[in-house]
Every structure is written in structure tokens, then in C-alpha cells.
Design a protein around this motif. Structure first.
Motif, PDB file in Angstrom:
ATOM      1  N   ALA A   9       0.828  -1.209   0.000  1.00 15.81           N
ATOM      2  CA  ALA A   9       0.000   0.000   0.000  1.00 15.81           C
ATOM      3  C   ALA A   9       0.866   1.263   0.000  1.00 15.81           C
ATOM      4  CB  ALA A   9      -0.938  -0.010   1.204  1.00 15.81           C
ATOM      5  N   LYS A  10       1.923   1.258   0.797  1.00 14.30           N
ATOM      6  CA  LYS A  10       2.814   2.420   0.860  1.00 14.30           C
ATOM      7  C   LYS A  10       3.521   2.640  -0.475  1.00 14.30           C
ATOM      8  CE  LYS A  10       6.447   4.525   3.688  1.00 14.30           C
ATOM      9  NZ  LYS A  10       7.003   5.220   2.561  1.00 14.30           N
ATOM     10  N   GLU A  11       3.918   1.565  -1.128  1.00 13.64           N
ATOM     11  CA  GLU A  11       4.583   1.702  -2.433  1.00 13.64           C
ATOM     12  C   GLU A  11       3.623   2.297  -3.474  1.00 13.64           C
ATOM     13  OE1 GLU A  11       7.768   1.508  -5.131  1.00 13.64           O
ATOM     14  OE2 GLU A  11       7.760   1.277  -2.955  1.00 13.64           O
ATOM     15  N   ILE A  12       2.369   1.877  -3.441  1.00  8.78           N
ATOM     16  CA  ILE A  12       1.376   2.444  -4.364  1.00  8.78           C
ATOM     17  C   ILE A  12       1.205   3.938  -4.076  1.00  8.78           C
ATOM     18  CG2 ILE A  12      -1.074   2.454  -5.017  1.00  8.78           C
ATOM     19  CD1 ILE A  12      -1.006  -0.640  -4.484  1.00  8.78           C
ATOM     20  N   LYS A  13       1.083   4.281  -2.794  1.00  9.40           N
ATOM     21  CA  LYS A  13       0.932   5.686  -2.401  1.00  9.40           C
ATOM     22  C   LYS A  13       2.151   6.504  -2.815  1.00  9.40           C
ATOM     23  CE  LYS A  13       0.072   8.609   1.586  1.00  9.40           C
ATOM     24  NZ  LYS A  13       0.016   8.714   3.024  1.00  9.40           N
ATOM     25  N   ASP A  14       3.354   5.982  -2.556  1.00 12.08           N
ATOM     26  CA  ASP A  14       4.586   6.697  -2.901  1.00 12.08           C
ATOM     27  C   ASP A  14       4.740   6.857  -4.414  1.00 12.08           C
ATOM     28  OD1 ASP A  14       5.084   6.827  -0.194  1.00 12.08           O
ATOM     29  OD2 ASP A  14       6.682   5.321  -0.207  1.00 12.08           O
ATOM     30  N   SER A  15       4.390   5.819  -5.174  1.00 10.90           N
ATOM     31  CA  SER A  15       4.481   5.903  -6.640  1.00 10.90           C
ATOM     32  C   SER A  15       3.522   6.960  -7.174  1.00 10.90           C
ATOM     33  CB  SER A  15       4.172   4.551  -7.278  1.00 10.90           C
ATOM     34  OG  SER A  15       5.181   3.627  -6.987  1.00 10.90           O
ATOM     35  N   ALA A  16       2.345   7.024  -6.593  1.00  7.96           N
ATOM     36  CA  ALA A  16       1.389   8.053  -6.998  1.00  7.96           C
ATOM     37  C   ALA A  16       1.953   9.443  -6.698  1.00  7.96           C
ATOM     38  CB  ALA A  16       0.054   7.843  -6.282  1.00  7.96           C
ATOM     39  N   ALA A  17       2.497   9.614  -5.497  1.00 10.74           N
ATOM     40  CA  ALA A  17       3.054  10.916  -5.109  1.00 10.74           C
ATOM     41  C   ALA A  17       4.208  11.320  -6.020  1.00 10.74           C
ATOM     42  CB  ALA A  17       3.512  10.869  -3.653  1.00 10.74           C
ATOM     43  N   GLU A  18       5.072  10.366  -6.389  1.00 11.24           N
ATOM     44  CA  GLU A  18       6.191  10.657  -7.289  1.00 11.24           C
ATOM     45  C   GLU A  18       5.715  11.165  -8.644  1.00 11.24           C
ATOM     46  OE1 GLU A  18       8.556   7.106  -7.586  1.00 11.24           O
ATOM     47  OE2 GLU A  18       8.983   7.112  -5.429  1.00 11.24           O
ATOM     48  N   ASN A  19       4.518  10.751  -9.024  1.00  9.95           N
ATOM     49  CA  ASN A  19       3.939  11.169 -10.299  1.00  9.95           C
ATOM     50  C   ASN A  19       2.929  12.299 -10.118  1.00  9.95           C
ATOM     51  OD1 ASN A  19       4.822   9.221 -12.642  1.00  9.95           O
ATOM     52  ND2 ASN A  19       4.686   8.004 -10.771  1.00  9.95           N
ATOM     53  N   GLU A  20       2.986  12.935  -8.933  1.00  8.81           N
ATOM     54  CA  GLU A  20       2.116  14.064  -8.599  1.00  8.81           C
ATOM     55  C   GLU A  20       0.642  13.710  -8.717  1.00  8.81           C
ATOM     56  OE1 GLU A  20       3.463  17.504 -10.756  1.00  8.81           O
ATOM     57  OE2 GLU A  20       5.494  17.320  -9.955  1.00  8.81           O
ATOM     58  N   LEU A  21       0.314  12.497  -8.313  1.00  3.90           N
ATOM     59  CA  LEU A  21      -1.069  12.028  -8.308  1.00  3.90           C
ATOM     60  C   LEU A  21      -1.570  11.986  -6.878  1.00  3.90           C
ATOM     61  CD1 LEU A  21      -0.532   9.101 -10.807  1.00  3.90           C
ATOM     62  CD2 LEU A  21      -1.619  11.299 -11.301  1.00  3.90           C
ATOM     63  N   HIS A  22      -2.817  12.316  -6.715  1.00  8.89           N
ATOM     64  CA  HIS A  22      -3.410  12.408  -5.385  1.00  8.89           C
ATOM     65  C   HIS A  22      -4.197  11.145  -5.047  1.00  8.89           C
ATOM     66  CE1 HIS A  22      -5.279  14.197  -1.902  1.00  8.89           C
ATOM     67  NE2 HIS A  22      -6.469  13.923  -2.388  1.00  8.89           N
ATOM     68  N   ILE A  23      -3.932  10.593  -3.867  1.00 14.20           N
ATOM     69  CA  ILE A  23      -4.751   9.484  -3.364  1.00 14.20           C
ATOM     70  C   ILE A  23      -5.955  10.132  -2.691  1.00 14.20           C
ATOM     71  CG2 ILE A  23      -4.876   7.547  -1.745  1.00 14.20           C
ATOM     72  CD1 ILE A  23      -2.745   6.685  -3.469  1.00 14.20           C
ATOM     73  N   LYS A  24      -7.142   9.888  -3.221  1.00 13.44           N
ATOM     74  CA  LYS A  24      -8.343  10.515  -2.671  1.00 13.44           C
ATOM     75  C   LYS A  24      -8.649   9.996  -1.273  1.00 13.44           C
ATOM     76  CE  LYS A  24     -10.362  11.474  -7.107  1.00 13.44           C
ATOM     77  NZ  LYS A  24     -11.585  11.905  -7.715  1.00 13.44           N
ATOM     78  N   ARG A  25      -8.398   8.707  -1.079  1.00 11.02           N
ATOM     79  CA  ARG A  25      -8.693   8.108   0.215  1.00 11.02           C
ATOM     80  C   ARG A  25      -7.904   6.818   0.372  1.00 11.02           C
ATOM     81  NH1 ARG A  25     -13.990   9.064   2.728  1.00 11.02           N
ATOM     82  NH2 ARG A  25     -13.671   8.279   4.818  1.00 11.02           N
ATOM     83  N   MET A  26      -7.430   6.582   1.592  1.00 15.00           N
ATOM     84  CA  MET A  26      -6.791   5.301   1.902  1.00 15.00           C
ATOM     85  C   MET A  26      -7.406   4.812   3.209  1.00 15.00           C
ATOM     86  SD  MET A  26      -2.808   4.093   1.965  1.00 15.00           S
ATOM     87  CE  MET A  26      -2.180   4.930   3.394  1.00 15.00           C
ATOM     88  N   GLU A  27      -7.949   3.613   3.172  1.00 19.28           N
ATOM     89  CA  GLU A  27      -8.625   3.026   4.333  1.00 19.28           C
ATOM     90  C   GLU A  27      -7.973   1.705   4.694  1.00 19.28           C
ATOM     91  OE1 GLU A  27     -11.314   4.214   6.009  1.00 19.28           O
ATOM     92  OE2 GLU A  27     -11.609   5.969   4.728  1.00 19.28           O
ATOM     93  N   GLY A  28      -7.911   1.406   5.992  1.00 15.41           N
ATOM     94  CA  GLY A  28      -7.487   0.093   6.453  1.00 15.41           C
ATOM     95  C   GLY A  28      -5.999  -0.120   6.611  1.00 15.41           C
ATOM     96  N   PHE A  29      -5.202   0.941   6.469  1.00 19.79           N
ATOM     97  CA  PHE A  29      -3.746   0.771   6.504  1.00 19.79           C
ATOM     98  C   PHE A  29      -3.257   0.244   7.856  1.00 19.79           C
ATOM     99  CE2 PHE A  29       0.637   2.164   7.093  1.00 19.79           C
ATOM    100  CZ  PHE A  29       1.218   1.709   5.917  1.00 19.79           C
ATOM    101  N   ASP A  30      -3.774   0.792   8.941  1.00 20.17           N
ATOM    102  CA  ASP A  30      -3.282   0.399  10.271  1.00 20.17           C
ATOM    103  C   ASP A  30      -3.558  -1.067  10.585  1.00 20.17           C
ATOM    104  OD1 ASP A  30      -2.259   2.921  10.698  1.00 20.17           O
ATOM    105  OD2 ASP A  30      -4.033   3.625  11.796  1.00 20.17           O
ATOM    106  N   GLN A  31      -4.736  -1.556  10.214  1.00 20.26           N
ATOM    107  CA  GLN A  31      -5.077  -2.957  10.470  1.00 20.26           C
ATOM    108  C   GLN A  31      -4.401  -3.893   9.470  1.00 20.26           C
ATOM    109  OE1 GLN A  31      -7.375  -0.552   9.888  1.00 20.26           O
ATOM    110  NE2 GLN A  31      -8.077  -0.144  11.962  1.00 20.26           N
ATOM    111  N   ALA A  32      -4.149  -3.400   8.263  1.00 24.66           N
ATOM    112  CA  ALA A  32      -3.427  -4.139   7.211  1.00 24.66           C
ATOM    113  C   ALA A  32      -4.069  -5.481   6.887  1.00 24.66           C
ATOM    114  CB  ALA A  32      -1.960  -4.316   7.588  1.00 24.66           C
ATOM    115  N   ARG A  33      -5.383  -5.513   6.891  1.00 23.13           N
ATOM    116  CA  ARG A  33      -6.095  -6.727   6.483  1.00 23.13           C
ATOM    117  C   ARG A  33      -6.723  -6.534   5.100  1.00 23.13           C
ATOM    118  NH1 ARG A  33      -4.119 -10.735   9.163  1.00 23.13           N
ATOM    119  NH2 ARG A  33      -5.931 -11.972   8.658  1.00 23.13           N
TER     120      ARG A  33
END
Length: 120
Positions: free
Chosen positions: A52-76
Motif C-alpha cells: 500500500a505504501k509503495e502504491i501511495k509513494d508511486s502516486a506521489a512521485e507522479n504528482e497524483l493524489h490518493i483521494k482516500r486510503m482506508e485500512g492501513f493500520d489494520q493491514a487486512r
């Protein structure tokens, strides 16, 4: 960046963190939520978070915005909403339980091997 390129970016980011069984569903004309669902899983909470972090970081590197990220802390089941592409990063057990591929069985799948030829 068009939705196809965005989907490919998500697939490659997931593959970089060794996501397993990456599936892409073409949701155009089936769901109003997104054009593509990218579904994959990791074998531990740490791996799910890394994907999930790699997807988020790749988006940020390409100046793309993640509208929402849910469930990261539980990681299920981490859901990342990138607009036209929604990534579902599951823990192996949750993926089997929720079985999104069957739920959205009428959606055609994209051949991931054309994006990451070495998958498997």
C-alpha cells in the motif's frame, strides 16, 4: 495521466513489493466507482502495508493524489482510491473471504502479464 497508465503504475508498484496474484478488473460500464480495480494480496500485515505504501509513494512521485486510503493500520484490507483506479490490497485470508473477483465476475480482466511480464 490517463486511467490505463494509472492502472499500470499501480500494478507495477504492487509488483515491486512482491504482491501476490495481481488481478486487474476492467470496471468500465460495470461500476461508477472506478474504471479499474487492482486486486492483490500480501502474506503478512507488514507486506500489505509495504504494498500500500509503495502504491501511495508511486502516486506521489507522479504528482497524483490518493483521494482516500482506508485500512492501513489494520493491514487486512487496504483500499486506495486514486479516482479512476481503486487498489484493493488484501491480507491473504481476507482476500479469500471477500473474493472480489467472484463478486465482480462479470467484469473482464486485464492481462497483467503485458504490464509485468515476469509475474509468477
Amino acid at each position: 495521466m490517463n486511467e490505463k497508465n494509472l492502472m499500470e503504475l499501480v500494478v507495477k508498484a504492487a509488483d515491486d513489493k512482491r504482491a501476490e496474484d495481481i488481478v486487474v478488473l476492467d470496471m468500465k460500464g460495470i461500476s461508477l466507482v472506478a474504471d479499474y480495480f487492482v486486486i492483490c494480496h500480501g502474506n503478512s500485515e507488514k507486506q500489505v502495508q509495504a504494498i500500500a505504501k509503495e502504491i501511495k509513494d508511486s502516486a506521489a512521485e507522479n504528482e497524483l493524489h490518493i483521494k482516500r486510503m482506508e485500512g492501513f493500520d489494520q493491514a487486512r484490507w487496504v483500499l486506495l482510491d486514486l479516482g479512476n483506479v481503486v487498489a484493493h490490497v488484501f491480507h491473504r485470508e481476507e482476500r479469500t473471504y471477500y473474493n472480489l473477483e467472484k463478486l465482480w465476475g462479470d467484469a473482464p480482466s486485464v492481462n497483467v502479464d503485458t504490464i509485468i511480464p515476469t509475474q509468477g
